[in-house]
Design a protein around this motif. Structure first.
Motif, PDB file in Angstrom:
ATOM      1  N   VAL A 173       0.837  -1.213   0.000  1.00  0.00           N
ATOM      2  CA  VAL A 173       0.000   0.000   0.000  1.00  0.00           C
ATOM      3  C   VAL A 173       0.870   1.261   0.000  1.00  0.00           C
ATOM      4  O   VAL A 173       0.610   2.213  -0.746  1.00  0.00           O
ATOM      5  N   VAL A 174       1.921   1.261   0.800  1.00  0.00           N
ATOM      6  CA  VAL A 174       2.803   2.439   0.843  1.00  0.00           C
ATOM      7  C   VAL A 174       3.475   2.633  -0.521  1.00  0.00           C
ATOM      8  O   VAL A 174       3.600   3.765  -1.008  1.00  0.00           O
ATOM      9  N   GLY A 175       3.895   1.548  -1.153  1.00  0.00           N
ATOM     10  CA  GLY A 175       4.511   1.659  -2.475  1.00  0.00           C
ATOM     11  C   GLY A 175       3.564   2.213  -3.519  1.00  0.00           C
ATOM     12  O   GLY A 175       3.918   3.111  -4.290  1.00  0.00           O
ATOM     13  N   VAL A 176       2.350   1.710  -3.537  1.00  0.00           N
ATOM     14  CA  VAL A 176       1.361   2.160  -4.524  1.00  0.00           C
ATOM     15  C   VAL A 176       0.998   3.631  -4.280  1.00  0.00           C
ATOM     16  O   VAL A 176       0.986   4.437  -5.215  1.00  0.00           O
ATOM     17  N   LEU A 177       0.711   3.975  -3.044  1.00  0.00           N
ATOM     18  CA  LEU A 177       0.325   5.367  -2.763  1.00  0.00           C
ATOM     19  C   LEU A 177       1.483   6.335  -2.989  1.00  0.00           C
ATOM     20  O   LEU A 177       1.286   7.446  -3.506  1.00  0.00           O
ATOM     21  N   GLY A 178       2.691   5.906  -2.620  1.00  0.00           N
ATOM     22  CA  GLY A 178       3.855   6.759  -2.863  1.00  0.00           C
ATOM     23  C   GLY A 178       4.097   6.972  -4.352  1.00  0.00           C
ATOM     24  O   GLY A 178       4.373   8.089  -4.802  1.00  0.00           O
ATOM     25  N   GLY A 179       3.998   5.907  -5.123  1.00  0.00           N
ATOM     26  CA  GLY A 179       4.174   6.015  -6.574  1.00  0.00           C
ATOM     27  C   GLY A 179       3.103   6.859  -7.226  1.00  0.00           C
ATOM     28  O   GLY A 179       3.393   7.690  -8.098  1.00  0.00           O
ATOM     29  N   TRP A 180       1.890   6.688  -6.780  1.00  0.00           N
ATOM     30  CA  TRP A 180       0.776   7.473  -7.338  1.00  0.00           C
ATOM     31  C   TRP A 180       0.967   8.959  -7.022  1.00  0.00           C
ATOM     32  O   TRP A 180       0.798   9.821  -7.892  1.00  0.00           O
ATOM     33  N   GLY A 181       1.359   9.249  -5.788  1.00  0.00           N
ATOM     34  CA  GLY A 181       1.574  10.642  -5.399  1.00  0.00           C
ATOM     35  C   GLY A 181       2.727  11.275  -6.147  1.00  0.00           C
ATOM     36  O   GLY A 181       2.625  12.431  -6.599  1.00  0.00           O
ATOM     37  N   LEU A 182       3.819  10.556  -6.295  1.00  0.00           N
ATOM     38  CA  LEU A 182       4.959  11.106  -7.039  1.00  0.00           C
ATOM     39  C   LEU A 182       4.621  11.296  -8.511  1.00  0.00           C
ATOM     40  O   LEU A 182       5.065  12.277  -9.137  1.00  0.00           O
ATOM     41  N   ASP A 183       3.859  10.386  -9.086  1.00  0.00           N
ATOM     42  CA  ASP A 183       3.426  10.554 -10.477  1.00  0.00           C
ATOM     43  C   ASP A 183       2.594  11.816 -10.644  1.00  0.00           C
ATOM     44  O   ASP A 183       2.770  12.564 -11.612  1.00  0.00           O
ATOM     45  N   ARG A 184       1.696  12.044  -9.717  1.00  0.00           N
ATOM     46  CA  ARG A 184       0.857  13.261  -9.803  1.00  0.00           C
ATOM     47  C   ARG A 184       1.703  14.511  -9.628  1.00  0.00           C
ATOM     48  O   ARG A 184       1.481  15.518 -10.295  1.00  0.00           O
ATOM     49  N   TRP A 185       2.667  14.465  -8.735  1.00  0.00           N
ATOM     50  CA  TRP A 185       3.483  15.641  -8.437  1.00  0.00           C
ATOM     51  C   TRP A 185       4.486  15.926  -9.566  1.00  0.00           C
ATOM     52  O   TRP A 185       4.657  17.069  -9.971  1.00  0.00           O
ATOM     53  N   LEU A 186       5.114  14.875 -10.071  1.00  0.00           N
ATOM     54  CA  LEU A 186       6.171  15.053 -11.068  1.00  0.00           C
ATOM     55  C   LEU A 186       5.670  14.907 -12.502  1.00  0.00           C
ATOM     56  O   LEU A 186       6.404  15.227 -13.448  1.00  0.00           O
ATOM     57  N   GLY A 221       7.130   1.495 -10.580  1.00  0.00           N
ATOM     58  CA  GLY A 221       8.394   1.237  -9.890  1.00  0.00           C
ATOM     59  C   GLY A 221       8.231   1.110  -8.385  1.00  0.00           C
ATOM     60  O   GLY A 221       8.715   0.143  -7.775  1.00  0.00           O
ATOM     61  N   LEU A 222       7.559   2.071  -7.780  1.00  0.00           N
ATOM     62  CA  LEU A 222       7.399   2.029  -6.327  1.00  0.00           C
ATOM     63  C   LEU A 222       6.433   0.927  -5.889  1.00  0.00           C
ATOM     64  O   LEU A 222       6.556   0.406  -4.778  1.00  0.00           O
ATOM     65  N   SER A 223       5.492   0.545  -6.755  1.00  0.00           N
ATOM     66  CA  SER A 223       4.627  -0.591  -6.427  1.00  0.00           C
ATOM     67  C   SER A 223       5.454  -1.866  -6.326  1.00  0.00           C
ATOM     68  O   SER A 223       5.292  -2.654  -5.393  1.00  0.00           O
ATOM     69  N   LEU A 224       6.353  -2.056  -7.287  1.00  0.00           N
ATOM     70  CA  LEU A 224       7.214  -3.237  -7.235  1.00  0.00           C
ATOM     71  C   LEU A 224       8.105  -3.219  -6.002  1.00  0.00           C
ATOM     72  O   LEU A 224       8.281  -4.242  -5.330  1.00  0.00           O
ATOM     73  N   VAL A 225       8.683  -2.066  -5.708  1.00  0.00           N
ATOM     74  CA  VAL A 225       9.534  -1.948  -4.515  1.00  0.00           C
ATOM     75  C   VAL A 225       8.709  -2.217  -3.254  1.00  0.00           C
ATOM     76  O   VAL A 225       9.149  -2.959  -2.367  1.00  0.00           O
ATOM     77  N   GLY A 226       7.515  -1.655  -3.169  1.00  0.00           N
ATOM     78  CA  GLY A 226       6.663  -1.863  -2.001  1.00  0.00           C
ATOM     79  C   GLY A 226       6.260  -3.304  -1.819  1.00  0.00           C
ATOM     80  O   GLY A 226       6.256  -3.833  -0.705  1.00  0.00           O
ATOM     81  N   THR A 228       4.980  12.054 -14.138  1.00  0.00           N
ATOM     82  CA  THR A 228       5.718  10.961 -14.767  1.00  0.00           C
ATOM     83  C   THR A 228       4.880   9.703 -14.934  1.00  0.00           C
ATOM     84  O   THR A 228       5.435   8.611 -15.083  1.00  0.00           O
ATOM     85  N   ALA A 229       3.554   9.821 -14.910  1.00  0.00           N
ATOM     86  CA  ALA A 229       2.666   8.648 -14.932  1.00  0.00           C
ATOM     87  C   ALA A 229       2.994   7.738 -16.112  1.00  0.00           C
ATOM     88  O   ALA A 229       3.279   8.231 -17.205  1.00  0.00           O
ATOM     89  N   PRO A 230       2.980   6.469 -15.944  1.00  0.00           N
ATOM     90  CA  PRO A 230       2.745   5.642 -14.765  1.00  0.00           C
ATOM     91  C   PRO A 230       4.031   5.075 -14.161  1.00  0.00           C
ATOM     92  O   PRO A 230       3.982   4.118 -13.417  1.00  0.00           O
ATOM     93  N   TRP A 231       5.166   5.649 -14.473  1.00  0.00           N
ATOM     94  CA  TRP A 231       6.446   5.011 -14.143  1.00  0.00           C
ATOM     95  C   TRP A 231       6.740   4.950 -12.643  1.00  0.00           C
ATOM     96  O   TRP A 231       7.239   3.937 -12.146  1.00  0.00           O
TER      97      TRP A 231
END
Length: 87
Positions: free
Chosen positions: A41-54, A63-68, A56-59
């Motif tokens: 969950v932390v990986g998915v939410l972190g990746g989603w938030g960074l994509d929205r901020w930067l 990436g952070l989903s896999l790491v999480g 860079t969707a969906p990378w």
């Protein structure tokens, strides 16, 4: 007069009811599952938030989903190994 126990001390199993004893026995397994789910969950939410901020969707999400998920599995397996050694 009843003896007072310090607030951080856990009650003895004999003092607990059946449901409380069962919950105490399940506690390490619940903790392991929360580590597995929490990492993902932390990986998915972190990746989603960074994509929205930067933008860079969906990378970052991928990436952070896999790491999480990997971190969650590592924590889960580590907890299971620790429980296996205890028994």
């Amino acid at each position: 007069m009843a003896e007072r126990r310090p607030s951080n001390e856990r009650p003895d199993d004999r003092e607990l009811g059946e449901t409380a004893r069962q919950m105490r026995a399940a506690e390490p397994y619940i903790s392991a599952v929360w580590k597995l789910v929490g990492g993902a969950v932390v990986g998915v939410l972190g990746g989603w938030g960074l994509d929205r901020w930067l933008g860079t969707a969906p990378w970052m999400l991928l990436g952070l989903s896999l790491v999480g998920i990997c971190v969650g599995f590592y924590g889960f397996l580590r907890e299971m190994a620790r429980l296996g050694k205890r028994k």
